[in-house]
Design an enzyme around this catalytic site. Structure first.
Site, PDB file in Angstrom:
ATOM      1  N   ALA A 158       0.845  -1.195   0.000  1.00 60.15           N
ATOM      2  CA  ALA A 158       0.000   0.000   0.000  1.00 60.15           C
ATOM      3  C   ALA A 158       0.879   1.244   0.000  1.00 60.15           C
ATOM      4  CB  ALA A 158      -0.930   0.015   1.208  1.00 60.15           C
ATOM      5  N   TYR A 215       0.973  -4.053 -11.996  1.00 58.46           N
ATOM      6  CA  TYR A 215       1.565  -5.390 -12.015  1.00 58.46           C
ATOM      7  C   TYR A 215       1.846  -5.850 -13.444  1.00 58.46           C
ATOM      8  CZ  TYR A 215       0.197  -5.628  -7.084  1.00 58.46           C
ATOM      9  OH  TYR A 215       0.054  -5.392  -5.740  1.00 58.46           O
ATOM     10  N   GLU A 223      -2.421 -12.068  -5.241  1.00 55.91           N
ATOM     11  CA  GLU A 223      -3.839 -11.928  -5.537  1.00 55.91           C
ATOM     12  C   GLU A 223      -4.160 -10.448  -5.527  1.00 55.91           C
ATOM     13  OE1 GLU A 223      -2.960 -13.994  -2.897  1.00 55.91           O
ATOM     14  OE2 GLU A 223      -3.408 -15.958  -3.723  1.00 55.91           O
TER      15      GLU A 223
END
Length: 160
Positions: free
Chosen positions: A77, A122, A110
């Site tokens: 985060a 990603y 995930e």
């Protein structure tokens, strides 16, 4: 300002947890607890890292781990006011390099199917969608399962 070039990546310590937990609580509906982060800090399989800005404040963090040659990004985060400045990319690529040094050959994660910004990041780094976990999150939302393969020429010079 581009935080990717001005942030310092360091191992997470217990002293970082007040700021880490504030970011975690602001970022996720079911945030990790202090005990969860402490377990990551204490585990020899984990690589919890923080990114500090020039003022020494934590701007983001990542927790990754490995078992033998398989790695996983567990939690990442960035503080709300620091998003969109390259810090997420820096955290993920630093974790990849650090895992590569430990002999990891592949990394999984995930991500919520609705988290378009994270999915785009990603993919830009080189992760590929390899599956889906139905009803993975507490609200019933699905998760994409993504994977990254570390090649032998992976740049490992930036590893923490």
């Amino acid at each position: 300002m581009d935080l990717e070039t001005t942030a310092t990546i360091l191992p997470m310590t217990a002293a970082d947890l007040d700021e880490v937990i504030a970011i975690e609580s602001d970022s996720f509906p079911r945030p990790w607890t202090r005990d969860h982060f402490l377990a990551e800090i204490d585990s020899h399989r984990s690589l919890p890292l923080v990114a500090k800005n020039r003022e020494g404040r934590i701007a983001g963090y990542i927790c990754s781990s490995h078992v033998l040659e398989e790695g996983e990004i567990l939690d990442v985060a960035v503080r709300r006011d620091c998003r969109g400045k390259g810090l997420g990319r820096l955290l993920v690529t630093t974790a990849i390099s650090a895992l590569a040094v430990r002999g990891v050959g592949s990394i999984g994660l995930e991500v919520r199917v609705s988290n378009e910004a994270a999915i785009a990041l990603y993919r830009k780094i080189g992760f590929e969608t390899v599956g889906m976990r139905k009803n993975y999150y507490e609200n019933g939302e699905d998760a994409f399962l993504m994977a990254y393969t570390i090649n032998d020429s992976e740049d490992r010079a930036d590893a923490v």
